[in-house]
Design an enzyme around this catalytic site. Sequence first.
Site, PDB file in Angstrom:
ATOM      1  N   GLU A 185       0.767  -1.243   0.000  1.00  0.00           N
ATOM      2  CA  GLU A 185       0.000   0.000   0.000  1.00  0.00           C
ATOM      3  C   GLU A 185       0.800   1.296   0.000  1.00  0.00           C
ATOM      4  OE1 GLU A 185      -3.145  -0.068   2.898  1.00  0.00           O
ATOM      5  OE2 GLU A 185      -4.160  -1.709   1.874  1.00  0.00           O
ATOM      6  N   GLU A 277      -4.862  -8.254  -0.643  1.00  0.00           N
ATOM      7  CA  GLU A 277      -5.639  -7.880   0.548  1.00  0.00           C
ATOM      8  C   GLU A 277      -7.013  -7.376   0.142  1.00  0.00           C
ATOM      9  OE1 GLU A 277      -3.472  -5.538   3.527  1.00  0.00           O
ATOM     10  OE2 GLU A 277      -5.283  -4.327   3.781  1.00  0.00           O
TER      11      GLU A 277
END
Length: 359
Positions: A185, A277
């Site tokens: 991320e 994810e």
Amino acid sequence: MRWDKIRLRVTAALAAGLLAPVAAASTSMATETAAEPATQAAAGLPPGSPAAINGQLKVCGLQLCNSAGKPIQLRGMSTHGIQWYSQCVKAASLDALANDWKADVLRISMYIQEGGYETNPRKFTDMVHGYIEEATKRGMYALVDWHQLTPGDPNANLSRAKTFFTEIAQRHKDKTNIIYDIANEPNNVSWDRVRGYAEQMIPVIRAQDSDGVVLVGTHGWGSLGISDGRDETDVINNPVRATNFMYTFHFYAASHKTEYFTALTRAASKIPLFVTEFGTQTASGDGGNDFTNSQKYLDFLASKKISWTNWNFSDDNRSGAVFKPGTCSGSSFTGTAPLKPAGVWIRDRIRTADSFPTS
């Protein structure tokens, strides 16, 4: 994940917890094509397990393929941060994940900041070594997640990443079940900065492990740039110069609706993707579950054979953690009794055979 910017307050005992000794277990699971028996033995994988049968993975065009060149879809779970929830990753829970859930991949989520790797590199590196070995004993792929989050620019941890991945790749280079995710991320940073980081890190891994699949997070918290006001064209027009490489995408179904889904569908026809994810809740990891939108995403991922891991394999009190609070202090992890609604739902989808076989 993004909601982890809201710091979790847990006891010092949890933060200091190390992986307990875990008994080996083997299982025979449905997989797609056979690997050489000698390769299975060399890798230390149980014969008939997903990682033994599919062997060394590689990127074939836009897809993840097994050693025979057949596109496959991996499905499994991500740990929570191992500095907080190592007690949830032990013999009984890993046995349940491999045997009862029938997962074929474990994402090992090692935070860098937030009380993670930077506080004790030796401890956390050794923990990851241990988790890789336990996934291997159970015939699962081990996805090593360099869970950088804050700061959002992965270059801030470049030196640490080089040290960590050099050791991980050197020790496990002869295994066929290792996947390297070099940046979770990236956020509030341009794609050019992320791309530059990836092009420095990939040779570090390749110097030790020449054939391991490498992943990198896309900008905007793994959203292909959407959460940073950009879109997937940043990546498509300026791809990472590497082979055997994929980009990661993250979504939370109760928050990420049409714009995110549409970006994913557009990108999937242009670049190789792995959803490392996702959750059925909001981007905070909490709140109600949107199973309808989650199923929409999973149906698309299945149709394209895009692999995924769900967040997260813990008993955190948020709705996104699959186990009910207190479960991890015990030893009962099989079946649906220990699970929250999200856990029941995701377990069912990991256990269900792939309904989109490759012709």
